[in-house]
Motif scaffolding. Structure first.
Motif, short mmCIF file in Angstrom:
data_model
loop_
_atom_site.label_atom_id
_atom_site.label_comp_id
_atom_site.label_asym_id
_atom_site.label_seq_id
_atom_site.Cartn_x
_atom_site.Cartn_y
_atom_site.Cartn_z
N VAL A 139 0.84 -1.20 0.00
CA VAL A 139 0.00 0.00 0.00
C VAL A 139 0.88 1.25 0.00
N THR A 145 -4.41 -1.27 -2.55
CA THR A 145 -5.04 -0.55 -1.44
C THR A 145 -5.54 -1.56 -0.42
N ALA A 173 -3.34 2.10 5.36
CA ALA A 173 -2.64 3.08 4.53
C ALA A 173 -1.88 4.05 5.43
#
Length: 306
Positions: A139, A145, A173
């Motif tokens: 990520v 993602t 993230a």
């Protein structure tokens, strides 16, 4: 093929070279695969060389694919190649049999598993912590993602599918380093509230002032991993002083964790964290036992209740 290009080649493609010429001007990467002595050899060149000795349609995968993507996975000495029928054999190579519907992409001229597929494949090889480290790093490099990983693992069935789903659900993230991932997982696997990741403080003009690795800002507590042994420069030192003064002004407690706190004394680290939480007025649940499986203590660490 032109050997002057500096790319790996098969011995069978260079019959014009004598064995002596081959020894003097080239080096073997794998059995029957050579490259010029002066050619720098990295992961890309090794992957290209491995595919020369694999059956047609093969592709690199697992640890090798992760390295090519710039992701973080445990070191492995071999190049990993996946083939449809035959497993590649030879010193320095690890072969895997292709599975149905594996996602393959072309990356810098090399056939390899996609970022998501690489995550799924390595679920068969890695621990929960190392798999989340891999996911966080994919990520961070913008290869995928968290939502894509969760979606890909949701319909996954078979061996290690549960591990893949759980690891994907823990990927976040904005994680700056593998050690930051490990610190967060030590907290979460102990059953403590999950901290916010990558909180950023900007001035009125949008300029970034500070970044907090892991934070509980409603309780004015931040937890940070520091991989440095000392200030790297006068500028960094002055920046740290300014940040610490700003935290003092805002009455924010900063708890710093270093490598040995995670690898050698995780129980002591959890004791420090829970103590800081209580002082900040946070509710602290009874610790779960699972963290011990993933963060074994060494001699001298505190004994905490499960």
């Amino acid at each position: 093929m032109t050997l002057n290009e500096g790319r790996p080649f098969l011995r069978s493609e260079a019959r014009h070279l004598s064995d002596g010429q081959l020894r003097r001007g080239y080096r073997a990467l794998f059995h029957g695969v050579y490259v010029r002595h002066r050619t720098p050899v990295g992961d890309l060149e090794l992957a290209e060389a491995a595919l020369l000795v694999a059956e047609q349609g093969s592709y690199v995968s697992h640890h090798t694919a992760a390295r090519l993507l710039g992701a973080v996975a445990p070191d492995h000495p071999d190049v990993h190649v996946t083939s449809r029928r035959l497993r590649v054999k030879g010193a320095g190579l690890t072969g895997h049999r292709a599975k149905a519907e594996q996602q393959v992409v072309l990356w810098r001229g090399i056939r390899m598993t996609s970022p998501v597929q690489t995550f799924l494949d390595l679920a068969h090889c890695l621990t929960l912590v190392d798999l989340v480290v891999l996911g966080d790093s994919l990520v961070r490099r913008r290869r995928t993602t968290p939502d894509e990983l969760v979606s890909a693992t949701r319909a996954r069935r078979g061996p290690y599918s549960r591990l893949a789903r759980r690891a994907a659900a823990l990927v976040r993230a904005g994680v700056d380093s593998p050690m930051e991932t490990r610190l967060r997982l030590l907290i979460v696997l102990a059953g403590l509230p999950e901290p916010e990741v990558d909180h950023r403080v900007h001035d009125d003009g949008g300029t970034l002032l500070r970044r907090y690795d892991l934070s509980y800002l409603p309780f004015r507590l931040i937890i940070e991993y520091d991989g440095r042994q000392h200030a790297e420069s006068d500028e960094q030192w002055l920046s740290d002083i300014g940040r610490d003064e700003a935290l003092d002004d805002e009455q924010i407690r900063r708890l710093v964790v270093v490598s040995r706190d995670i690898y050698s004394t995780p129980a002591n680290t959890l004791a420090r964290i829970t103590r800081a939480m209580r002082r900040a007025g946070m509710p602290v649940p009874r610790l779960r036992h699972e963290w011990r499986r993933h963060f074994p203590s060494r001699s001298g660490d505190l004994a905490l209740p499960a």
